[in-house]
Scaffold this motif. Sequence first.
Motif: not given
Length: 318
Positions: A129-130, A140-141, A166-168, A187-188
Amino acid sequence: MTFFNTITTALAVTGLCAGIASAETRITYKSAKAGSSYYQMGVELAEAMKVGTDGAVIVTIEESQGSVQNVMEARARGADYVFTTPPSLVGLAQAGKAMFEGKGDPKFDEIRALFPIPSLTMHFVMSEESGVTDITGLEGKTILLGKGSFGATEGEKYIGLFGLTDKVTIADAELSNAVAALKNGQIDGFVTAGSWPAPNVIEAAASTPVTVLSLTPEQVAATKRTRLTIPAGTYAGQTEDIVTTSLPVVAYTTTQMDDDTAYALTKTFWDSKARMADTAPWWAGVDAALIATIEGKIHPGAVRYYKEAGIALTDAQM
């Protein structure tokens, strides 16, 4: 068919064990925490040694808190001590570096390899689904890394290595909660390291559609780890090979062990490996190619077996 009732090496038992000094040789095998996959591997090895030597070698499993402890105890243990650790830690101990700084000991120079066991294999497991199909898609996840394990440390390293710091979002939870959190959409994905097939990845793939990410050749090279391929069909819904990274793990002893015992352990391991894989598939991931990952010296008794088997060793390993 299991290795408990298929003993194809029975005819070789007499010759295999003839050189062992006592009628029954006892070995202490120290690997990992009870309940872990590596502890279970020790149980399987112990059974294989008992069967493969017709009871001449009896292995007792001892719980461990980790590879560093295993190496440290080599300083004080005797000829019956076998332990597991990544080869890199043996090198660090012998050089007195990193976690062994100020703890050096001449005994570390006596550590010798016997045979490889299943490698610590990195798995980036994402929910279907991610929509994530490669590691750059993690931006972004929300990812669960766990805490204090090799997988957690390595996963954090890769996130930084591939420009995702810093993006996760890193979930604040234990890895034991990963499958439920993934299934519930909290969670993804999650990162785990262990032998393959990994029990928690099997569980995740059986309960919800997942994608286990592959790395590109360039990404594998950037990690400076060993490339490893998980064959298609290993996990539910996996239709293609997974290319990932691994940290080799090896069974070691010291020069205190006599050559005949080291030979018997090494020969019995390789003779039993296919049968162990019948009931525990992670043994299928061990082959002679992994011997090349052994840094440092191999025990002379094991060297004897590898020469007989026609397996090439380097000058540094002998």
